[in-house]
Write a protein that holds these residues in place. Structure first.
Motif, PDB file in Angstrom:
ATOM      1  N   THR A 152      36.556  41.067  30.933  1.00 53.32           N
ATOM      2  CA  THR A 152      36.152  39.688  31.231  1.00 53.32           C
ATOM      3  C   THR A 152      36.866  39.149  32.464  1.00 53.32           C
ATOM      4  O   THR A 152      36.260  38.475  33.303  1.00 53.32           O
ATOM      5  CB  THR A 152      36.419  38.774  30.031  1.00 53.32           C
ATOM      6  N   ILE A 153      38.147  39.459  32.613  1.00 53.74           N
ATOM      7  CA  ILE A 153      38.871  38.944  33.785  1.00 53.74           C
ATOM      8  C   ILE A 153      38.394  39.634  35.058  1.00 53.74           C
ATOM      9  O   ILE A 153      38.551  39.096  36.161  1.00 53.74           O
ATOM     10  CB  ILE A 153      40.399  39.124  33.604  1.00 53.74           C
ATOM     11  N   ALA A 154      37.805  40.828  34.937  1.00 50.47           N
ATOM     12  CA  ALA A 154      37.259  41.519  36.106  1.00 50.47           C
ATOM     13  C   ALA A 154      36.064  40.784  36.687  1.00 50.47           C
ATOM     14  O   ALA A 154      35.600  41.117  37.785  1.00 50.47           O
ATOM     15  CB  ALA A 154      36.860  42.948  35.739  1.00 50.47           C
TER      16      ALA A 154
ATOM     17  N   GLY B 180      51.091  33.718  43.263  1.00 46.41           N
ATOM     18  CA  GLY B 180      50.113  33.692  44.348  1.00 46.41           C
ATOM     19  C   GLY B 180      48.778  33.161  43.898  1.00 46.41           C
ATOM     20  O   GLY B 180      48.066  32.505  44.668  1.00 46.41           O
ATOM     21  N   ALA B 181      48.404  33.437  42.638  1.00 43.34           N
ATOM     22  CA  ALA B 181      47.130  32.929  42.125  1.00 43.34           C
ATOM     23  C   ALA B 181      47.117  31.408  42.095  1.00 43.34           C
ATOM     24  O   ALA B 181      46.082  30.781  42.355  1.00 43.34           O
ATOM     25  CB  ALA B 181      46.874  33.486  40.726  1.00 43.34           C
ATOM     26  N   ALA B 182      48.258  30.801  41.797  1.00 45.33           N
ATOM     27  CA  ALA B 182      48.333  29.330  41.799  1.00 45.33           C
ATOM     28  C   ALA B 182      48.130  28.791  43.212  1.00 45.33           C
ATOM     29  O   ALA B 182      47.408  27.798  43.413  1.00 45.33           O
ATOM     30  CB  ALA B 182      49.680  28.892  41.239  1.00 45.33           C
ATOM     31  N   VAL B 183      48.757  29.436  44.198  1.00 46.29           N
ATOM     32  CA  VAL B 183      48.575  29.015  45.588  1.00 46.29           C
ATOM     33  C   VAL B 183      47.128  29.233  46.021  1.00 46.29           C
ATOM     34  O   VAL B 183      46.535  28.415  46.726  1.00 46.29           O
ATOM     35  CB  VAL B 183      49.544  29.781  46.513  1.00 46.29           C
ATOM     36  N   LEU B 184      46.570  30.372  45.603  1.00 49.72           N
ATOM     37  CA  LEU B 184      45.179  30.678  45.939  1.00 49.72           C
ATOM     38  C   LEU B 184      44.232  29.638  45.349  1.00 49.72           C
ATOM     39  O   LEU B 184      43.279  29.191  46.008  1.00 49.72           O
ATOM     40  CB  LEU B 184      44.837  32.076  45.419  1.00 49.72           C
ATOM     41  N   LEU B 185      44.486  29.236  44.116  1.00 51.35           N
ATOM     42  CA  LEU B 185      43.654  28.212  43.486  1.00 51.35           C
ATOM     43  C   LEU B 185      43.751  26.892  44.239  1.00 51.35           C
ATOM     44  O   LEU B 185      42.741  26.220  44.469  1.00 51.35           O
ATOM     45  CB  LEU B 185      44.085  28.028  42.026  1.00 51.35           C
ATOM     46  N   ALA B 186      44.966  26.545  44.640  1.00 58.09           N
ATOM     47  CA  ALA B 186      45.154  25.305  45.409  1.00 58.09           C
ATOM     48  C   ALA B 186      44.399  25.370  46.737  1.00 58.09           C
ATOM     49  O   ALA B 186      43.777  24.382  47.162  1.00 58.09           O
ATOM     50  CB  ALA B 186      46.645  25.068  45.646  1.00 58.09           C
TER      51      ALA B 186
ATOM     52  N   ARG C  13      50.609  47.066  30.067  1.00 56.24           N
ATOM     53  CA  ARG C  13      49.827  48.256  30.369  1.00 56.24           C
ATOM     54  C   ARG C  13      48.401  47.912  30.773  1.00 56.24           C
ATOM     55  O   ARG C  13      47.773  48.641  31.535  1.00 56.24           O
ATOM     56  CB  ARG C  13      49.796  49.182  29.158  1.00 56.24           C
ATOM     57  N   LEU C  14      47.877  46.810  30.229  1.00 60.15           N
ATOM     58  CA  LEU C  14      46.540  46.395  30.638  1.00 60.15           C
ATOM     59  C   LEU C  14      46.534  46.041  32.117  1.00 60.15           C
ATOM     60  O   LEU C  14      45.566  46.335  32.827  1.00 60.15           O
ATOM     61  CB  LEU C  14      46.077  45.198  29.801  1.00 60.15           C
ATOM     62  N   ARG C  15      47.612  45.439  32.582  1.00 62.44           N
ATOM     63  CA  ARG C  15      47.676  45.078  33.989  1.00 62.44           C
ATOM     64  C   ARG C  15      47.722  46.318  34.876  1.00 62.44           C
ATOM     65  O   ARG C  15      47.101  46.362  35.932  1.00 62.44           O
ATOM     66  CB  ARG C  15      48.876  44.172  34.222  1.00 62.44           C
ATOM     67  N   ALA C  16      48.460  47.356  34.435  1.00 61.55           N
ATOM     68  CA  ALA C  16      48.473  48.611  35.179  1.00 61.55           C
ATOM     69  C   ALA C  16      47.081  49.247  35.170  1.00 61.55           C
ATOM     70  O   ALA C  16      46.606  49.762  36.190  1.00 61.55           O
ATOM     71  CB  ALA C  16      49.494  49.575  34.578  1.00 61.55           C
ATOM     72  N   PHE C  17      46.424  49.222  34.007  1.00 59.39           N
ATOM     73  CA  PHE C  17      45.070  49.752  33.887  1.00 59.39           C
ATOM     74  C   PHE C  17      44.115  48.992  34.804  1.00 59.39           C
ATOM     75  O   PHE C  17      43.336  49.594  35.563  1.00 59.39           O
ATOM     76  CB  PHE C  17      44.638  49.637  32.421  1.00 59.39           C
ATOM     77  N   MET C  18      44.198  47.655  34.765  1.00 63.18           N
ATOM     78  CA  MET C  18      43.291  46.851  35.575  1.00 63.18           C
ATOM     79  C   MET C  18      43.607  46.955  37.062  1.00 63.18           C
ATOM     80  O   MET C  18      42.709  46.828  37.905  1.00 63.18           O
ATOM     81  CB  MET C  18      43.347  45.388  35.124  1.00 63.18           C
ATOM     82  N   LEU C  19      44.862  47.188  37.386  1.00 61.78           N
ATOM     83  CA  LEU C  19      45.206  47.370  38.801  1.00 61.78           C
ATOM     84  C   LEU C  19      44.447  48.570  39.362  1.00 61.78           C
ATOM     85  O   LEU C  19      43.913  48.522  40.476  1.00 61.78           O
ATOM     86  CB  LEU C  19      46.715  47.576  38.963  1.00 61.78           C
TER      87      LEU C  19
ATOM     88  N   ALA D 245      44.461  39.416  43.377  1.00 67.32           N
ATOM     89  CA  ALA D 245      45.383  38.298  43.159  1.00 67.32           C
ATOM     90  C   ALA D 245      44.904  37.390  42.028  1.00 67.32           C
ATOM     91  O   ALA D 245      45.659  37.065  41.106  1.00 67.32           O
ATOM     92  CB  ALA D 245      45.546  37.502  44.451  1.00 67.32           C
ATOM     93  N   PHE D 246      43.627  36.978  42.104  1.00 72.48           N
ATOM     94  CA  PHE D 246      43.110  36.064  41.093  1.00 72.48           C
ATOM     95  C   PHE D 246      43.044  36.729  39.720  1.00 72.48           C
ATOM     96  O   PHE D 246      43.479  36.159  38.714  1.00 72.48           O
ATOM     97  CB  PHE D 246      41.708  35.585  41.492  1.00 72.48           C
ATOM     98  N   ALA D 247      42.479  37.933  39.665  1.00 67.31           N
ATOM     99  CA  ALA D 247      42.275  38.572  38.372  1.00 67.31           C
ATOM    100  C   ALA D 247      43.592  38.893  37.679  1.00 67.31           C
ATOM    101  O   ALA D 247      43.798  38.538  36.511  1.00 67.31           O
ATOM    102  CB  ALA D 247      41.450  39.844  38.539  1.00 67.31           C
ATOM    103  N   LEU D 248      44.514  39.561  38.377  1.00 67.49           N
ATOM    104  CA  LEU D 248      45.789  39.913  37.749  1.00 67.49           C
ATOM    105  C   LEU D 248      46.663  38.688  37.513  1.00 67.49           C
ATOM    106  O   LEU D 248      47.369  38.591  36.512  1.00 67.49           O
ATOM    107  CB  LEU D 248      46.527  40.937  38.605  1.00 67.49           C
ATOM    108  N   GLY D 249      46.610  37.744  38.446  1.00 67.46           N
ATOM    109  CA  GLY D 249      47.405  36.532  38.270  1.00 67.46           C
ATOM    110  C   GLY D 249      46.919  35.692  37.107  1.00 67.46           C
ATOM    111  O   GLY D 249      47.698  35.263  36.258  1.00 67.46           O
ATOM    112  N   LEU D 250      45.606  35.466  37.047  1.00 72.13           N
ATOM    113  CA  LEU D 250      45.064  34.652  35.959  1.00 72.13           C
ATOM    114  C   LEU D 250      45.105  35.385  34.631  1.00 72.13           C
ATOM    115  O   LEU D 250      45.186  34.757  33.570  1.00 72.13           O
ATOM    116  CB  LEU D 250      43.633  34.232  36.294  1.00 72.13           C
TER     117      LEU D 250
END
Length: 631
Positions: free
Chosen positions: A383-385, A34-40, A168-174, A152-157
């Motif tokens: 940083t991704i946040a 979805g992040a790729a579609v969002l970027l487009a 686990r970082l993705r679960a934490f960041m979610l 979408a952008f943060a977790l996707g990128l």
């Protein structure tokens, strides 16, 4: 199982196991795409606005009305996207947050404290930096722009620019993202609500109370909740409160739970009845049983998550990201406190706030509360946040207009680009660390959650491999399940590849779909009484189509067992209690089907090919090594 089912490649979700379980990696896979579609969509909006700005603005300014007998709602297309479609986006965020809270990393409540404080620290630092740039100016009231991180952008990128960061970082960041969104939506509903109609707000609250009551009464009709949700949305719109808040609230109400064995057996029985007598009544009964076996949370995610990631959020970007850019505008914007406040608030404030608050909490609690990953991974999450995109654009549209709105958009887009670059640089720098230090920096030393209810006992369990191995793989299996048969050579290859892994087989005979599996399991235990469990285990999996009593006696004879003693055990079902113990432990561990794997007590979701299992074993071994060092 059909021949076609057996011929398929290894599934990325465990066969016959929590049938529609949507683990975090499935969510992230959709977010990454979805992040790729969002970027487009974002690039398309920028190109469109710079090629023909008038057509871009005029399209989204067109009015769409829904009226009934002179009464209705009239909004621009831009407003329908921002306030209407985005409600579904926040609904999906709420669903995934609820799933993590019920089944994922956050089911241990104390672990919610760390991402909660990290999110709060990140928001506070970002807002503080924004106000340093804008204090005393008319733009100061736009501080809410820098609060939220885009899901979408943060977790996707994060998956794209930091692929080595652990899941686990993705679960934490979610969780950090959800807290950001929740607080941001509260701010939207209060700070950026210019006029408030109390009567309409009370109607919305009353309808939400009806939703909660219907849920408690066990109402399962989706149309009821949809109608009530629409009613709440309209009431909030009329009250002056941004109505997207209802999406998150409704998503958080949807429980997630694993399918129980009794529900699965009931569904199998009703499907078998339909197979024998395919009538419309039995078809409806089978469909209802299948639906009842899967939690509403999982069904709704399966339905709405792709629509949210691939249509709604990209459409939002197309409607909001378009700004006309020229040299004069860029020169003025990058001198503007508004643009700079957003840029530095996100790029500096978010990582400093998230990393600093997490470290401070760990120090104050002497390590009792710490992130589930290492500090380099936490820094990468910080940083991704800095990608605020979706909610940031939503708040900017409410707080600003004209030139200020364009400056805010530029700050948001620039921050997203800079945050992605910083995360990539941090990921590459982490790769340069020595192996042991890199592992510690990524995985940390936090205790892992254990999914396996009953610990492995060498006096009771059947074990292959060294008893003191640092990594233990437990499989709940069924001798008649074709997927277990396919997994067996993979397990053998795994044991050959890793000399420090012990493998444990536990029984979970699926009697409702495999008529001979219970007796086969008892036969393996009867062989175990004569110290031949693994020999019988291998024969049973090699001959899954021949598990009748005569076949079992023939295998015992081939292995040189005392056949009379073996046959007596089968006739008297003397080993059935041993099988029942394994089934009980499976139920307590949330296992409902086969094959299901646990690696060092953690449930393994997804494919069970050699590459996937090997990666999981290596990760478990690295964590075990860290825990040994820390101990």
């Amino acid at each position: 199982m059909s021949t076609e089912a057996q011929a398929q490649p290894f599934s990325e979700r465990t066969a016959w196991s929590r049938s529609l379980q949507t683990p975090l990696r499935a969510f992230l896979r959709t977010e990454t795409s979805g992040a790729a579609v969002l970027l487009a969509a974002t690039v398309a909006a920028l190109v469109w606005a710079n090629v023909d700005q008038s057509s871009y603005e005029s399209l989204w300014a067109k009015t769409l009305s829904i009226e009934l007998d002179g009464t209705g709602i009239s909004l621009t297309l831009h407003e329908w996207v921002n306030s209407g479609l985005m409600t579904f986006f926040f609904f999906v965020v709420g669903l995934e947050a609820r799933r993590e809270f019920d089944l994922g990393e956050l089911r241990e409540r104390r672990r919610f404290a760390v991402p909660l404080f990290a999110a709060t620290g990140g928001m506070a630092a970002a807002v503080g930096i924004y106000l340093l740039f804008n204090a005393g100016r008319s733009s100061a009231h736009g501080w809410g722009v820098v609060m939220s991180t885009d899901t979408a952008f943060a977790l996707g990128l994060l998956a794209l620019v930091g692929p080595r960061f652990p899941n686990r970082l993705r679960a934490f960041m979610l969780t950090v993202v959800v807290v950001d969104d929740l607080v941001a939506l509260v701010v939207i509903a209060t700070v950026y609500t210019s006029e408030l109609t109390v009567s309409a707000l009370l109607v919305a609250l009353a309808l939400f109370a009806v939703v909660v009551a219907a849920k408690q009464l066990g109402v399962r009709n989706g149309f009821v909740y949809f109608a009530l949700g629409v009613g709440i949305w309209v009431a909030l719109l009329e009250s002056g409160v941004e109505p997207v808040v209802v999406g998150l609230a409704m998503g958080l109400l949807a429980y997630a739970y694993p399918a129980g064995r009794s529900e699965l057996e009931r569904a199998s029985e009703r499907f078998r009845r339909f197979r024998e007598q395919p009538t419309p009544e039995l078809a409806r009964s089978a469909r209802q049983s299948l639906r009842a076996a899967v939690s509403p949370n999982e069904r709704l995610q399966l339905l709405y998550h792709p629509w949210s990631s691939f249509l709604i959020v990209p459409l939002f970007a197309l409607a909001n990201a378009g700004i006309a850019v020229d040299v004069d505008f860029l020169r003025e914007a990058f001198r503007s406190p508004l643009t700079l406040g957003i840029l530095f608030g996100y790029v500096v404030g978010k990582p400093v706030g998230i990393l600093g608050t997490s470290w401070l909490l760990a120090w104050l609690t002497r390590g009792r509360l710490r992130p589930p990953v290492g500090w380099a991974a936490v820094a990468g999450g910080g940083t991704i946040a800095g990608i605020g995109f979706t909610v940031a654009l939503l708040v900017a549209a409410l707080a600003f207009d004209g030139t200020q709105l364009n400056e805010a958009k530029l700050g948001i887009l620039t921050a997203a680009l800079a945050a992605s670059l910083l995360t990539w640089l941090l990921s590459r720098a982490t790769d340069l660390l020595p192996r042991r230090l890199r592992t510690r920096a990524l995985l940390g030393t936090a205790d892992t959650l254990v999914d396996l209810y009953l610990d492995v006992d060498p006096e009771r369990d059947h074990i292959r491999g060294p008893l003191d191995a640092p990594v233990t793989v437990v499989e709940y299996g069924d001798f008649e399940c074709p997927y277990c048969g396919r997994a067996e050579p993979i397990v053998r290859e795994l044991l050959r590849e890793f000399g420090d892994v012990r493998y444990v087989w536990r029984h979970l005979p699926l009697n409702d779909v495999h008529p001979n599996t219970q007796l086969a399991a008892e036969a393996s235990e009867a062989a175990a009484d004569q110290r031949a469990f693994w020999e019988m285990h291998d024969l049973l999996l090699e001959n899954q189509d021949a598990l009748l009593p005569d076949d079992l006696i023939r295998y015992a004879n081939r292995l040189g067992l005392d056949v009379e003693r073996f046959a007596h055990a089968l006739r008297q079902h003397t080993t059935a209690p041993r099988i029942a113990d394994d089934v009980d432990s499976a139920d307590m561990s949330g296992v409902s089907g086969t094959p299901t794997f646990f690696i060092n007590g953690r449930r393994h979701f997804g494919a069970y090919d050699i590459d996937t299992l090997s990666a999981a074993v290596r990760a478990a071994g690295a964590r075990a090594e860290l825990e040994t060092i820390a101990g």
